[in-house]
Design a protein around this motif. Structure first.
Motif, short mmCIF file in Angstrom:
data_model
loop_
_atom_site.label_atom_id
_atom_site.label_comp_id
_atom_site.label_asym_id
_atom_site.label_seq_id
_atom_site.Cartn_x
_atom_site.Cartn_y
_atom_site.Cartn_z
N SER A 1 -2.45 6.91 -2.92
CA SER A 1 -3.61 6.02 -3.34
C SER A 1 -3.41 5.06 -4.35
CB SER A 1 -4.75 6.99 -3.87
OG SER A 1 -5.18 7.57 -2.77
N LEU B 1 -0.78 4.62 0.49
CA LEU B 1 -2.01 5.43 0.64
C LEU B 1 -1.81 6.83 0.42
CD1 LEU B 1 -3.36 3.75 4.11
CD2 LEU B 1 -4.10 3.38 1.46
N ASN C 1 -9.40 4.31 0.44
CA ASN C 1 -8.67 4.82 1.14
C ASN C 1 -8.97 5.18 2.63
OD1 ASN C 1 -6.35 6.78 2.23
ND2 ASN C 1 -5.72 6.80 0.03
N LYS D 1 -8.93 13.43 -1.70
CA LYS D 1 -7.89 12.72 -1.08
C LYS D 1 -7.73 13.05 0.34
CE LYS D 1 -5.22 11.05 -4.98
NZ LYS D 1 -3.92 10.86 -5.51
N ILE E 1 -6.56 3.49 -5.76
CA ILE E 1 -7.44 3.32 -4.64
C ILE E 1 -8.30 4.44 -4.69
CG2 ILE E 1 -7.68 2.85 -2.26
CD1 ILE E 1 -4.91 1.79 -2.09
N ARG F 1 -7.53 3.37 6.01
CA ARG F 1 -6.84 4.10 7.26
C ARG F 1 -7.56 3.97 8.66
NH1 ARG F 1 -3.38 8.45 5.20
NH2 ARG F 1 -3.38 8.60 3.21
N LEU G 1 0.87 -1.16 0.04
CA LEU G 1 0.09 -0.34 -0.13
C LEU G 1 0.84 1.24 -0.16
CD1 LEU G 1 -2.70 -0.82 2.82
CD2 LEU G 1 -3.29 -0.60 0.46
#
Length: 308
Positions: free
Chosen positions: A172, A169, A193, A306, A188, A197, A167
């Motif tokens: 993404s 994050l 996302n 995001k 993602i 988390r 990953l």
């Protein structure tokens, strides 16, 4: 040793040799190799019942009779096609070893069947499915699983195999290992996302035993495919989705919704990881930036900023 016993031993050795080649050169999974073995053992049993010498007696006529026998047993066209494909691969291997002069499967085709479109969920059904009440670590985990299935079109085995280091994050991006150990990078969605988390904060509450795995069971080990299937079905019923839902249906829904919105068939093929399927070989490979742009513009649950 009788002639039949020697023939059985020779057939088994040929099959074992062929499967070893598939395991080494094509890096097929144990599950796939077992499927090949079952298919080819059907061919061996049929030849044995007819008293045909292996492999010298394997010709187009016998292959057609074999296909007809499968059809008479009620197998559908896709199953017959798969079994003949397994036999064709073995025959090709035998030709390369000099055990056959030509491939008798080349002139034999499986009966055509109706093409059925895969079942999909509507966007409203997807929203109903993923909007869970989060009240314990497992509900956070399951929401992340559902969101990620729909976000990135993953296969069940791909989702269960995700490690934490796959990953990114902040960008993404998810790296998955698909069929044939081929890796691909996937975007993602913002909702997925956030769900991941949130799950990572809850994950530490469980007694972790597999520290690499993204998704773990309540016992702390990597989550199994059967567990994921059961949880998807559980939440579908609890959330009032009135049809049977599977992980593969979420993958189909992902592909259908992105394709309907974008018309970018080649991008969808890349996102699904279909590069090893013969019907997708005409498509060119697209770079990740283009895929990400198509995804962001088209995916229903990607149109959110995001998280910081």
């Amino acid at each position: 040793m009788s002639s039949n016993a020697r023939q059985d031993q020779s057939a088994k050795k040929s099959l074992d040799d062929y499967l070893a080649v598939l395991a080494t050169e094509r890096r097929l999974s144990t599950h796939t190799l077992k499927a090949y073995r079952r298919d080819i053992e059907k061919l061996i049993a049929f030849m044995d019942q007819r008293g045909v010498m292996l492999w010298q007696g394997l010709n187009s006529h016998n292959v057609r009779l074999f296909a007809a026998s499968l059809n008479s047993k009620g197998l559908n066209s896709n199953s017959i096609k798969r079994i003949l494909s397994s036999g064709r691969g073995l025959a090709k291997h035998l030709v390369s070893k000099g055990a056959l002069k030509n491939n008798p499967f080349d002139d034999v085709r499986a009966p055509k069947g109706e093409k059925r479109l895969p079942k999909t969920l509507s966007v409203d059904q997807i929203v109903s499915l993923v909007e869970l009440t989060l009240d314990d670590p497992l509900s956070y985990r399951d929401k992340a699983i559902l969101e990620l299935f729909y976000s990135s079109g993953l296969r069940l085995s791909e989702l269960c195999g995700i490690d934490l280091n796959d990953l990114d994050l902040s960008e993404s991006i998810l790296r998955v290992t698909g069929k044939g150990s081929k890796q691909r990078d996937l975007p993602i969605g913002a909702q997925a996302n956030k769900a991941i988390r949130d799950w990572l904060l809850q994950r530490n509450v469980l007694p972790i035993k597999d520290f690499d795995a993204l998704f773990i069971s309540k016992l702390g080990t990597r989550i199994s495919t059967r567990n994921v299937q059961a949880r998807v079905q559980y939440w579908a019923k609890r959330q009032g989705v009135e049809i049977s839902v599977s992980p593969h249906m979420l993958r189909h829904s992902f592909a259908s919704h992105v394709l309907e919105s974008s018309g970018e068939l080649r991008a969808v093929q890349e996102l699904l990881g279909h590069s090893n399927i013969s019907t997708t070989q005409i498509y060119t490979h697209l770079d990740f930036q283009h895929l990400a742009q198509v995804y962001d513009d088209a995916h229903p649950r990607a149109k959110t900023k995001k998280p910081k």
